[in-house]
Design an enzyme around this catalytic site. Structure first.
Site, short mmCIF file in Angstrom:
data_model
loop_
_atom_site.label_atom_id
_atom_site.label_comp_id
_atom_site.label_asym_id
_atom_site.label_seq_id
_atom_site.Cartn_x
_atom_site.Cartn_y
_atom_site.Cartn_z
N ARG A 283 0.91 -1.27 -0.09
CA ARG A 283 -0.02 0.10 0.05
C ARG A 283 0.79 1.26 -0.01
NH1 ARG A 283 -5.11 0.50 2.26
NH2 ARG A 283 -4.83 -1.67 3.53
N ARG A 319 -13.19 -0.73 -1.63
CA ARG A 319 -12.64 -0.54 -0.47
C ARG A 319 -13.69 0.14 0.72
NH1 ARG A 319 -8.95 2.14 1.09
NH2 ARG A 319 -8.07 0.88 2.72
N CYS A 349 -26.83 -2.10 -8.19
CA CYS A 349 -28.26 -2.35 -7.54
C CYS A 349 -27.96 -2.72 -6.13
CB CYS A 349 -29.24 -3.19 -8.32
SG CYS A 349 -29.63 -2.24 -9.81
C1 LIG Z 1 -0.66 -7.99 2.10
C2 LIG Z 1 0.49 -8.18 2.49
C3 LIG Z 1 1.66 -7.41 2.53
C4 LIG Z 1 1.55 -5.93 1.99
O1 LIG Z 1 0.94 -5.12 2.96
P1 LIG Z 1 0.72 -3.66 2.86
O2 LIG Z 1 -0.17 -3.22 3.88
O3 LIG Z 1 0.30 -3.25 1.46
O4 LIG Z 1 2.04 -3.08 3.02
C5 LIG Z 1 2.88 -7.87 3.02
N1 LIG Z 1 3.06 -9.05 3.42
C6 LIG Z 1 2.24 -9.94 3.37
C7 LIG Z 1 2.56 -11.32 3.71
C8 LIG Z 1 0.83 -9.61 2.93
O5 LIG Z 1 0.11 -10.56 2.94
#
Ligand SMILES: *Cc1c(COP(=O)(O)O)cnc(C)c1O
Length: 423
Positions: A283, A319, A349
């Protein structure tokens, strides 16, 4: 200004800053709903992360599930990014983006035989194991197919990350990781070495996503380092610690993440301890680098509420519906005045189909474009075709050029894979 496809790129003035004029031009050309990414900012964020942890021996693996566009993966790989993947599909995407298999880490609680075999066949750098059953399964597959594989254990340190329930993974009540408290983790680590085709490479932890506070990371990392040193004390090799992702972003503003404090905290905990470190940010690298541009179809005055009905919906960005997530929404046309509070809703819908509720909005009219901000992570990857709506298209702006990286499918494309036995 006419903007064009990758094969005839033209220059966007003020590149690196997707201003309203640019977004409007792109929307006119590519139609809405449209995801627009700022590739320059994506690279800048990735490099800032690398720099923040550069005082320690570390590798950064982008979490592909946050945004799995092959073009974006490819761009990140130019800066040295590896990939954290959670499926065979994401493995294929990372390979298509030319990410070296030894820079790929395979995470997830439910890897199937086919996925494990594919990963070992391509020689991925590390597979993070989440249960005893998975460990035994991968050992059997490796032995019968003559594959060798580095294995890390994902541990569950029972820490509440203080994030939304559906994206919290750090507590014992979740399906993730192997508990430290009942001796399982230690016995599994020992078991890895007993399998001739498997090499223990270390431990992994990932406690959740959209963490806006450093304290839960710190607690988790202290647990991790404590357990790693305990294993070392017993004579096991623990070369590598994978610290996961989870760094939260600012959804209210349009600022970009600052990783310095996080890097300093990591340094405090791990400096001179003799571990190689891995990171899996998702993210925080791409989240603030995406806009979803959408057009107002109608403004509807209800009994006690106003609705701004737009052409993007929960199938384009789930989201808000799924996580009660807040996304800032700006009008790209300045008209002056305001609409008061309104629900910003799509055409689907379902009452749950909204991108914002009770949001104070400037005055908007049918035909105006809105930009839903900070949709670069967990946006386009979660699109569906609910209500038989083709997914939004995606464009990537990078170094002054516009690249269409995912054209919209036609409705015919959506239907053609179905089989009608009655015709
Ligand atoms: C989803 C995930 C991430 C990334 O998480 P962010 O919040 O997008 O940084 C990293 N490692 C694992 C194992 C994940 O499942």
């Amino acid at each position: 200004m006419a903007l064009s496809h990758t094969n005839t790129p033209e220059i966007i003035p003020d590149h690196g800053m997707l201003d309203s004029g640019t977004l409007i031009n792109l929307a006119d050309q590519y139609k809405t709903p449209l995801y627009v990414y700022d590739g320059d900012q994506i690279l800048e964020n990735f490099k800032a992360f690398q720099k923040a942890v550069s005082n320690l021996e570390s590798k950064v693996h982008f979490a592909v599930k946050a945004n799995s566009s092959v073009a974006i993966l490819s761009l990140l790989s130019t800066a040295g990014a590896g990939a954290d993947i959670v499926s065979g599909g994401e493995l294929q995407r990372a390979l298509n983006a030319n990410i070296n298999p030894d820079k790929i880490i395979f995470s997830g609680v439910g890897k199937t035989d086919n996925e494990l075999l594919l990963a070992m066949h391509h020689g991925v750098g590390q597979i993070n194991i989440e249960s005893g059953a998975e460990l035994d399964r991968i050992a059997a597959l490796a032995a019968s197919n003559n594959f060798e594989c580095s294995i890390a254990l994902r541990i569950n340190v029972d820490v509440d990350p203080g994030s939304h329930e559906k994206i919290s993974t750090g507590q014992n009540s979740t399906k993730f990781g192997i508990a430290l408290t009942n001796g399982q983790a230690e016995s599994y680590y020992e078991r890895i070495s007993s399998y001739p085709n498997l090499t223990p490479s270390g431990l992994a932890v990932h406690i959740g996503s959209q963490l806006t506070n450093l304290a839960p990371f710190e607690t988790a990392y202290n647990e991790l380092v404590g357990f790693a040193e305990h294993l070392r004390g017993k004579g096991f090799a623990v070369p590598y610690l994978d610290l996961g992702g989870g760094f939260g972003i600012d959804y209210e503003g349009i600022t970009h993440p600052d990783f310095t404090k996080y890097g300093k905290m990591v340094e405090r905990i791990f400096k001179n301890k003799g571990f190689k470190l891995g990171f899996e940010p998702g993210r925080s690298i791409v989240g603030n680098c995406g806009n979803l541009v959408t057009k107002v179809i109608y403004v509807k005055q209800g009994i006690d509420k106003r609705f701004v009905i737009i052409d993007a919906a929960m199938n384009d960005l789930i989201r808000p519906t799924l996580y009660d997530a807040f996304h800032r929404i700006d009008s790209l046309t300045e008209r002056g005045g305001d609409t008061g509070n309104a629900d910003i809703v799509g055409p689907i819908c379902e009452t749950g189909d909204y991108l914002a509720r009770n949001r104070h909005m400037p005055f908007v009219e049918a035909g105006d474009y809105l930009a839903v901000r900070s949709v670069g992570a967990y946006g386009a990857v979660m699109m569906s075709n609910y209500n038989t709506r083709p997914e939004a298209s995606e464009v990537l702006c990078y170094e002054g050029m516009v690249h269409l990286i995912r054209p919209r499918r036609t409705i015919e494309d959506l239907i053609k894979m179905e089989i009608n036995p009655f015709l």
